[in-house]
Write an enzyme that holds these catalytic residues in place. Structure first.
Site, short mmCIF file in Angstrom:
data_model
loop_
_atom_site.label_atom_id
_atom_site.label_comp_id
_atom_site.label_asym_id
_atom_site.label_seq_id
_atom_site.Cartn_x
_atom_site.Cartn_y
_atom_site.Cartn_z
N ARG A 89 0.85 -1.19 0.00
CA ARG A 89 0.00 0.00 0.00
C ARG A 89 0.88 1.25 0.00
O ARG A 89 1.77 1.38 0.84
CB ARG A 89 -0.90 0.01 1.23
CG ARG A 89 -1.77 1.25 1.28
CD ARG A 89 -2.63 1.34 2.52
NE ARG A 89 -3.23 2.65 2.56
CZ ARG A 89 -3.29 3.43 3.61
NH1 ARG A 89 -2.79 3.03 4.76
NH2 ARG A 89 -3.85 4.61 3.53
N TYR A 143 -4.55 1.55 15.73
CA TYR A 143 -3.30 1.46 16.50
C TYR A 143 -3.52 1.13 17.98
O TYR A 143 -2.79 0.33 18.55
CB TYR A 143 -2.53 2.77 16.39
CG TYR A 143 -1.94 2.99 15.02
CD1 TYR A 143 -0.65 2.54 14.73
CD2 TYR A 143 -2.66 3.60 14.01
CE1 TYR A 143 -0.10 2.71 13.46
CE2 TYR A 143 -2.13 3.79 12.74
CZ TYR A 143 -0.84 3.33 12.47
OH TYR A 143 -0.30 3.48 11.22
N ASN A 185 -7.57 1.84 9.63
CA ASN A 185 -6.28 2.06 10.26
C ASN A 185 -6.49 2.05 11.76
O ASN A 185 -7.26 2.86 12.29
CB ASN A 185 -5.68 3.41 9.85
CG ASN A 185 -5.25 3.43 8.40
OD1 ASN A 185 -5.38 2.44 7.69
ND2 ASN A 185 -4.73 4.56 7.96
#
Length: 1825
Positions: free
Chosen positions: A1355, A1585, A1583
């Site tokens: 990506r 984290y 995304n």
């Protein structure tokens, strides 16, 4: 045929009158036999002969034998059903008529007169099905027709008739109709036969008294022994009838108070049994015990306590709707209520404190089936009840579940609710589910609770939801359906579950007791009876008697219908015969909810609907009855006993089941002193005692008493204005804190005693403890001690290693406890003979303590022992550490002043603890020295040794039979230094150089003396342990690599802990470090001898080994450095030669200098193990000071981390940790801090004289640790072995600005990040991406490392200004576009699929100059840019991402201004345009390119996962939900569901308008835009984290995103740190957010498009923390796929290589490959995590090691070589700078050595030459001589 034997069954029949009185004309008696039976033999069990068979042969001979024995009459019951099979007298069965005629003739021929019985009482089925039972007037008429038929057919053959017999089973209206029928038949017979025969009804004596007008004789059944030789008539007169006479004239004279004593009904009988009691007799208190095994319970109801009205998919209930329509007091709702949905542990905690053995609660139908139907099952709802039931059983509390307590799903009410027939089957399905789901653990079920209230208030008066006002029809229909629903549920259980589950199903019916308003008026008595039938009988009669409504109810309604034809006040549905049969007997127990009583008078209700109108009665209350906060509850406790007697007689003679009181209680007002609820205590005391009387004196079979309710709750229409709870709930506090009221403590005492009798208290004896002696011959400590290995072992740990959480448990038998001390909690400072202590003297001097606080009352534990025991029971601790108040036992400190009351208090405490299996751990001295002893010098006086020993000797002798764990002193270091050195605490002696050492000397000797006293006198018989509780901080050297700093740290420990531990546990003497330091200092101070006293050898031998275990108190860790301290003035402090500072990186606490440094505990325990010979260690104090808040998150974290460090010490290091004691049980007097800080697990309100105790969050958490015996590995931490789906995408990622560099190369335009990074102070250390990783020039290098990783995808993003320099398609930069084409070529050659992001934050600066994402024109600009890339690259790119993390773009770039372009406060506008731009790009691809290119396109949204900081708190749960909607939902909701989340729109609009703005600050999409945006996704790009802990706050008036969201966040202290302050490792969050996306957005395909972790600081290619990160995060992703069914298609690691991390520059590194920025070539060097990631990719997951080594683990060694960074050329070798430097130094050393060697050789040569010359000269000289 069997004939009569010795015992002749007779029935004596007498003419009306008093047969046993002297009457000249009394008629002769009848002696009656019979009847025949169908089998021909007279038998009690056989059915009477009914002419369904021929007359038995030999009957005539039988009749003759009876006549010869004196029998005059023979009983012949007729069969109505056989004579008139159709019920009609015109259609008789002639064969049966002939049969009876033959039988009667045989009797007459044998000389016996027939006594013909027309009928029993059971109605022939053919008539019952048509007219019902005896409650029907039509049946009465049919009976009259039948009687007339019989008289016509058989009237001439008999002179004696009985109309009806066996009437015991008839009640009220049924009985009345039967008696009316008898009267009519009586009159008709005398009309037909004016001078013939006697007619009667088979009545009880009391019946006969009432109906003598229509009775010619009385029938009495007796059994008589014909051989006894006595005169039968005489016996009958003398015994049977001696007290019975029908003379009317004497009735009123024989009855006190002119009361009516002749009763037909059960009510009348029950009432009359008690009516003659005086009030003193009635209220006499019974001091007895309940039966063994009696069930003590309390209760709650789902809608009153649960809250969570929208949690877990729960459906709306009628009470939800009712509250939201503002129909409740003060517009209150049950939305939150007590928040029990989140507080299972809290509620069960209270139940353990109460010590109940049973808890009754209801299930919310709408929480299980949101729509009410079984096709809408909510898993989360069922899990809530699973959790509650499991928690109850785990605590030894039996769950009793009510299926329905008023909270009908609104969806069912919308279809008619309880008035609709369909609901019966629906309720049956609901019950079936509950039985199947919970029935293996739940053994007692109530189908309904107080269904009368549902019918009456819900469907009659409309006061309750659903608010239907229809007492004519709806109320009765609701009852009808509830009864059928109850029966169906009972049959479901009976047929499907009873055999396997073995439970019981009943119903909880509510009822008042009633008394006649005027006892002399029969009408009032009848009205009272009617009241009960309309309330209790309405439900109880069908279930417990005959399957049908009470006759009184039916008759009354029928009469009203006839009376009011134009306005019918009631319509009572009719049960079919099948329904009656199915309903009858459907209860295994009788549940009773009873609260109050009423006085009832007769009153003509006219045609008014409702029970009082239809029943013709009026209810009243006696003004003398105590009132409550409710206008319907008055305290009349004696009513309960009477009601229980009534129920036993009225309902439980046929269906013999036990009674269980399922609800009893009273409300108090919500204002005033809600905790000191003395009125409730009086109410409970009286009502429970009346229940005891019913059992003990009346023989009522009562099994349970349930107090309503566990805690204050939402009380229906009254909201929170009325409080029924045993526990106060603070509804103003979001925590919904629960505090026991005085009634809770009272109820606990009743339960403890099992009633009110003198329950014999068992004699408790503590168990002897096996003494496991450790070796006593330990060598003295060296300087520094050998225990310095602890620093060597632990101080070099990385932060990652140090913080890694350890899961595991302590061994069985581990001692969990809590602590307190006498002065801190007892109060009663001068009560019952207690003498003053030094702390009493000190604190009563003004200015000594903040706010002049003192311990005069403290927690008042001296007077509140039961309240303290309540907390200990609730915590379920194994031990309780407390201290004895010396001056309470010996007021002046000496034996002669013994205070027995003080001794009694401690005896009660110790016995109370042992009664609940809690081990007492007793401290003999905890700082509160009797003042009289301090007047003698206190601990500075050597005489204290023997005085203390005398005190301890007494304590051992008095309490030692039960106390097996003794500590002589608590923290003697504090006594010596703070009390006699610093003078901060009593006795406030300030002599820092000498007194502390003398005092410690005496304390040590006193301890040893006491130890030997116990050892010599008591140990053998008592079997206890004795030790001393020492306090110790852990100390960490300032620099562990500097030896003298380690020596200083060791010295600090020896001066604090070793001061006392070294003599006791090692040599009997002080540690050498102390002796050396104090001795040298004393000598330097020019003193004649050391200030440290010396022990004699005898004393040393006596002291060493005087502890059976090591008890240590620990709170914090300090950093210590070496210093040469001042010599003058002499002081213990300066003797140590050290500085002491706080550990700077740990959380602060409410006490300065006492930071929470959890890792220090493990090191301290290891040091004790090494230093003192591996003893058994008990942590006897550990806790933290916080502010006054029950939501004490800091304390929860403290215990979570500190206890885990103790677990590490035990499990990993082999330290013998045997017990842990939390400090403290409750808030208390905290010495010099007074009440300004607190350590308690329970909050104590010191402003309230009752000192109420409220459990804090930490109390529930600590209990969980106790229950789990540590921290067992949770499921989310367990590794799942398995593979991802085939063709799973494995990727890594980068972005253009972060890696490409070439910022002005080949025509690239400027981006906003170019400007931002070149602006001072915008990025870390001015870092920028001008070069980045130089990927613009290193395509081959980048693709090469991708190949080594074995990824399937890569990506990357395109730089918009590199392709379109000014942001528009007016000019396409072909050179820039060519770069991406070459990259795609290289990827294609490597068989790696591209994942291309159109926009990753680097907006062309030219577009920002015209507003950037604030300008709506950017939507078209972005569409044009996307069009270029689709057209030019789309033939090879099949995976497109429009925008990366638009939340960052909007919030950080246009909201906070911390990212480019640095705009503030415009995030909502920017977001609006970002979303529209994404949608346009998607539609462009979908409409123009998808058909030919066949790719996927979507958006990547970033989000954190939010957990509620306190998962037991709805406010925090709401905050977490709000956090998610304002984060991920801000972008995902419009794209996947359409429009912004409702919560965002509502909040922002409300706050905007409140601030005076004309419209919401959140822009609105038009309907067309909503339609165009919704569905613009092919997958969900995520995304992720990390996770956060979320909690709400009050934002104020600021108009910004954070204030709109009103959520603050924090990390859990156990979460592992990373190289970024904002990022904590939280693998569990990935699985949870994936599941959230699945549930929230329709289970879309998901690609994790970024996930990774950073480091900062020195480069370490062995990045174990990143390996850990990927292993755990990816495994959580696997769990989401395998266990949660998430459609996860791919995973992308962030990032491929270290790069510029935006504003953090290059200080934070996320890469799998290290980029050596000190090398101009910027080489990519793999870290060890790259190898692990490659393995995971190669295995497509995690192979199970139990199956052996998997081939996927065998990677080529060259796949990802790990090479050292920063290599330099040195002598033709590639070395690191460090190695090269070492090499240089080595060569230099060699050269130096060689040079020196050469000099030495030359010197030796010259010297040899000189010597040779000298020798030659001497030789010559000799030769000359």
């Amino acid at each position: 045929m069997l004939l009569l034997g010795r015992l002749l069954p007779l029935c004596l029949l007498s003419l009306y009158g008093c047969m046993c009185q002297d009457h000249d004309d009394h008629p002769p008696a009848m002696f009656l036999a019979g009847p025949l039976t169908n089998n021909g033999e007279p038998s009690k069990e056989a059915d009477p002969f009914d002419c369904s068979h021929p007359i038995p042969p030999g009957s005539w001979q039988y009749f003759e034998s009876l006549q010869s024995r004196g029998v005059t009459h023979f009983k012949v019951p007729l069969s109505w059903a056989h004579l008139l099979p159709t019920g009609r007298s015109s259609q008789p069965q002639q064969a049966v008529v002939a049969c009876y005629q033959t039988l009667l003739k045989q009797l007459l021929d044998a000389g016996l007169q027939p006594l013909v019985v027309l009928h029993g009482s059971t109605v022939p089925e053919v008539l019952r099905s048509r007219y019902g039972g005896w409650e029907s007037k039509e049946l009465k008429e049919m009976f009259q027709q039948y009687a007339e038929f019989v008289f016509r057919e058989f009237g001439q053959m008999s002179d004696s008739w009985v109309t009806l017999s066996i009437l015991d089973e008839l009640r009220d209206a049924e009985l009345q109709n039967a008696l009316d029928a008898h009267s009519s038949v009586y009159r008709r017979y005398h009309q037909l036969f004016p001078v013939k025969g006697r007619r009667s009804i088979h009545l009880t004596i009391t019946h006969a008294c009432l109906f003598q007008k229509y009775t010619d004789f009385l029938a009495v059944k007796i059994q008589y022994d014909c051989t006894n030789g006595k005169n039968l008539a005489e016996e009958l007169c003398n015994n049977t009838f001696s007290s019975f006479c029908f003379s009317r004239s004497h009735q009123s004279d024989k009855n006190r108070n002119n009361l009516q004593t002749s009763c037909l009904t059960t009510y009348c009988k029950t009432w009359s049994n008690f009516a003659n009691m005086t009030s003193s007799e009635r209220d006499t208190f019974l001091s007895e015990l309940f039966p063994n095994g009696f069930q003590w319970a309390t209760s709650s109801e789902s809608f009153k306590v649960e809250g969570g009205w929208l949690e877990g998919g729960k459906g709306e209930t009628i009470w939800d709707r009712f509250g939201h329509e503002n129909k409740v007091f003060d517009n209150q709702t049950a939305d939150l209520a007590c928040d029990s949905y989140h507080k299972v542990d809290y509620d069960v905690y209270l139940l353990r404190g109460l010590h109940v053995n049973t808890y009754q609660f209801s299930i919310s139908w709408a929480r299980i089936f949101p729509s009410g139907f079984n096709d809408s099952h909510s898993k989360k709802g069922a899990l809530y009840y699973d959790k509650l039931i499991d928690a109850l059983i785990e605590s030894g509390i039996q769950p009793v579940v009510t299926l329905y307590h008023w909270d009908l799903p609104q969806a069912l009410q919308d279809k008619g609710g309880w008035t609709s027939a369909f609901i019966v089957e629906v309720f049956k399905d609901y019950a079936d589910f509950c039985f199947s789901r919970f029935g293996d653990k739940v053994k007692t079920w109530n189908t309904f609770s107080s269904p009368w209230v549902v019918s009456h208030a819900g469907y009659g008066t409309g006061e309750h939801p659903p608010g239907v006002k229809d007492y004519v029809e709806a109320s009765y229909q609701a009852t009808h359906n509830m009864l059928k629903a109850h029966a169906e549920a009972w049959h479901v259980y009976n047929d499907k579950y009873r055999k396997t589950q073995g439970g019981e199903v009943g119903i909880a019916l509510n009822s008042d007791w009633v008394e006649p308003m005027d006892p002399s008026r029969p009408e009032d008595i009848a009205a009272a009876d009617c009241y009960l039938q309309f309330m209790l009988g309405w439900f109880a009669h069908p279930i417990f008697v005959n399957g049908d409504y009470p006759a009184t109810l039916k008759t009354q309604i029928e009469q009203k219908i006839n009376k009011c034809p134009l306005s019918v006040p009631a319509r009572l549905p009719v049960f079919t015969p099948e329904e009656r049969q199915r309903i009858k007997g459907t209860a295994d127990f009788f549940g009773l909810n009873h609260y109050t009583s009423r006085l009832v008078s007769h009153s003509d209700g006219g045609c008014t609907p409702g029970p009082q109108g239809v029943g013709d009665f009026q209810a009243h209350v006696d003004p003398s009855w105590p009132s409550t906060a409710s206008d319907w509850i008055y305290s009349a406790p004696w009513g309960l006993r009477r009601l229980l007697n009534y129920i036993s007689t009225e309902y439980l003679t046929v269906t013999k089941v036990p009674i269980r009181i399922t609800g009893n209680g009273m409300p108090t007002d919500y204002s005033g002193d809600t905790l000191n609820d003395t009125q409730r205590v009086q109410y409970m005391n009286s009502y429970i005692n009346e229940a005891l009387k019913a059992i003990f004196e009346d023989g009522v079979h009562l099994q349970r008493f349930t107090v309503q309710s566990l805690m204050d709750g939402f009380e229906g229409q009254q909201g929170y204005s009325q409080r029924f709870g045993l526990h106060h709930v603070n509804f103003e506090d979001p925590n919904r804190s629960r505090t026991p009221k005085q009634s809770a403590y009272f109820y606990a005492q009743v339960i403890k005693q099992n009633g009110f009798g003198s329950n014999k208290v068992p004699v408790f004896r503590g168990e002897k403890i096996q003494l496991s002696r450790r070796p006593t011959a330990l060598s003295p400590s060296e300087v520094p001690s050998k225990s310095k290995v602890v620093w060597e072992k632990f101080s070099h740990q990385s932060n990652f290693q140090r913080k890694m959480y350890h899961y595991g448990t302590f061994p069985q038998g581990f001692s969990w406890g809590v602590s307190s001390s006498a002065y801190q909690i007892e109060g009663a400072w001068n009560t019952d003979g207690k003498g003053p202590s030094i702390w009493d003297t000190f604190t009563q001097k003004p200015g000594s303590i903040p706010a002049n606080a003192n311990g005069d009352v403290a927690c008042d534990s001296y007077n509140r022992l039961e309240e303290d025991l309540y907390m200990l029971r609730a915590l379920k601790v194994k031990s309780y550490r407390f201290s004895l108040s010396w001056s309470r036992i010996f007021p002046d400190g000496q034996r002669a002043s013994l205070n027995q009351k003080g001794v009694d208090y401690y005896n009660r405490l110790i016995d109370g603890l042992l009664g609940y299996n809690i081990t007492p751990m007793v401290i003999l001295y905890h700082w509160d020295l009797p003042q009289d002893l301090q007047n003698l010098g206190g601990w500075d006086n050597v005489d204290m040794i023997n005085i203390f020993n005398e005190y301890c000797d007494f304590c051992f002798a008095t309490f030692g039979d039960r106390v097996k764990f003794w500590m002589t002193f608590n923290e003697p270091h504090t006594i010596a230094w703070s009390g006699y050195g610093l003078g901060k605490i009593p006795p406030n002696v300030k002599n820092p150089g000498v007194a502390p050492y003398r005092v410690a000397h005496n304390l040590i000797k006193a301890h040893a003396t006491v130890y030997h006293t116990y050892d010599d006198k008591y140990r053998k018989t008592q079997g206890g342990l004795v030790s001393i509780a020492l306090n110790a901080d852990w100390v960490e050297p300032e620099d562990v690599n500097v030896p003298h700093e380690v020596v200083a740290a060791d010295r600090a420990l020896q001066f604090q802990l070793g001061w006392f531990a070294h003599p006791i546990f090692k040599t009997g003497d002080y540690p050498d470090a102390m002796k050396w330091q104090v001795g040298n200092k004393s000598e330097l101070q020019d003193l004649p001898e050391t200030r440290l006293p010396s022990f004699t050898e005898e004393e040393k031998n006596s002291i060493k080994g005087t502890a059976d275990m090591f008890c240590v108190n620990h709170y914090t860790t300090k950093i210590v450095g070496h210093v040469a301290a001042w010599l003058s003035p002499p002081s213990y402090e300066s003797d140590r030669d050290m500085t002491e500072t706080e550990e700077p990186n740990s959380p602060t606490t409410a006490i300065d200098g006492q930071r929470a440094v959890a890792w220090g505990l493990r090191r301290l325990l290891n040091w004790i193990k090494e230093e003192y010979g591996d003893p058994d260690i008990y942590m006897t104090e550990n806790g933290v000071a916080t502010d006054n808040n029950v939501d004490d998150t800091d304390r929860v974290f403290y215990y979570k981390t500190y206890i885990d460090e103790a677990l590490k010490a035990h499990n990993l290091d082999g330290v013998k940790v045997k017990g842990y004691i939390a400090m403290s049980l409750m808030d208390s007097f905290e010495w010099l801090s007074g009440y300004t800080v607190n350590f308690g697990l329970h909050y104590v309100n010191f402003e309230d004289p009752n000192r109420p105790r409220t459990p804090k969050c930490s109390a529930f958490y600590y209990h969980k640790i106790l229950k789990d015996n540590g921290f067992p590995l949770p499921d989310e931490e367990k590794v799942l072995h398995g593979e991802f789906p085939e063709a799973f995408n494995w990727s890594t990622s980068s972005s253009a600005y972060q890696i490409e560099g070439g910022w002005r190369a080949d025509g690239k335009g400027l981006s906003i990040w170019d400007l931002f990074s070149h602006t001072p102070e915008k990025t870390y250390d001015g870092h920028n991406g001008d070069i980045g990783c130089d990927s613009y020039n290193k395509i081959d290098e980048d693709v090469e490392v991708l190949k080594k990783l074995k990824v399937t995808h890569y990506r990357f993003s395109v730089s918009w200004p590199r392709v379109l320099p000014d942001g528009t398609n007016n000019h396409i930069n072909e050179a820039g576009l060519n770069y991406y084409q070459r990259l795609l070529d290289a990827l294609e050659a490597a068989n790696i699929q591209p994942q291309l992001t159109l926009y990753h934050w680097d907006l062309p600066l030219a577009l920002q100059k015209v507003g950037g994402w604030e300008n709506e024109t950017i939507v078209q600009r972005f569409r044009d840019y996307a069009d270029v890339l689709f057209s030019r690259l789309g033939n090879r790119v099949k995976f497109w991402i429009t925008l990366n993390e638009p939340w960052i773009v909007a919030n950080l770039g246009y909201g906070y201004g911390s990212f480019a372009p640095g705009i503030v406060g415009k995030q909502y506008i920017a977001t609006h345009n970002l979303i529209k731009a994404h949608a346009e790009a998607w539609h462009l691809y979908n409409d123009k390119y998808r058909a030919t290119q066949g790719g996927l396109i979507s958006i990547t949204i970033n989000s954190e996962w939010a957990e509620p900081r306190n998962p037991h708190k709805q406010e925090d749960v709401d905050a977490a939900n709000r956090f998610m909607q304002f984060f991920i939902g801000w972008f995902a909701h419009p794209i996947f569901n359409g429009d912004y989340p409702k919560v965002m729109k509502t909040i922002i609009r409300q706050r905007s308008l409140a601030a005076g703005l004309p419209e919401s600050r959140l822009p609105e999409f038009t309907p067309e835009e909503i339609k165009r945006i919704k569905g613009t996704h092919d997958f969900f790009g995520l995304n992720f984290y990390f996770a956060v802990l979320a909690f709400g706050y009050t934002p104020g008036d600021l108009q910004d995103y954070d204030s709109d969201r009103a959520v603050a966040t924090m990390p859990d202290r156990t979460w592992l740190d990373t190289g970024s302050d904002w990022l904590k490792m939280t693998p569990f969050g990935l699985r949870k957010i994936l599941k959230f996306i699945k549930d929230e957005y329709g289970n879309p395909p998901i690609y994790i498009t970024e996930n990774g972790v950073s480091e900062r600081g020195a480069v370490d290619l062995n990045d174990v923390h990143r390996t850990y990160f990927y292993e755990n995060y990816i495994n959580q992703a696997l769990k989401a796929v395998v266990l949660d069914g998430v459609d996860l298609r791919g995973y992308t690691a962030w990032s491929l290589m270290d790069n510029i991390e935006w504003a953090a520059g290059y200080s934070e590194r996320f890469g799998l490959f290290f980029v050596n920025r000190s090398d101009p070539a910027l080489p990519r060097i793999p870290k060890s995590s790259a190898s692990r990631y490659t393995t995971i990719i190669n295995c497509n997951g995690f192979p199970d090691p139990a199956l052996g080594p998997h081939e996927c683990l065998n990677l080529e060694s060259a796949a990802v070589p790990v090479l050292p960074p920063n290599m330099v050329e040195f002598l033709g070798l590639k070395l690191t700078p460090h190695d090269a430097e070492v090499g240089l130094y080595v060569i230099f050393a060699f050269l130096l050595v060689a040079a020196l060697g050469m000099i030495f050789v030359v010197y030796q040569l010259l010297k040899t030459r000189k010597n040779s010359k000298a020798a030659l000269a001497e030789t010559v000289k000799l030769e000359r001589m």
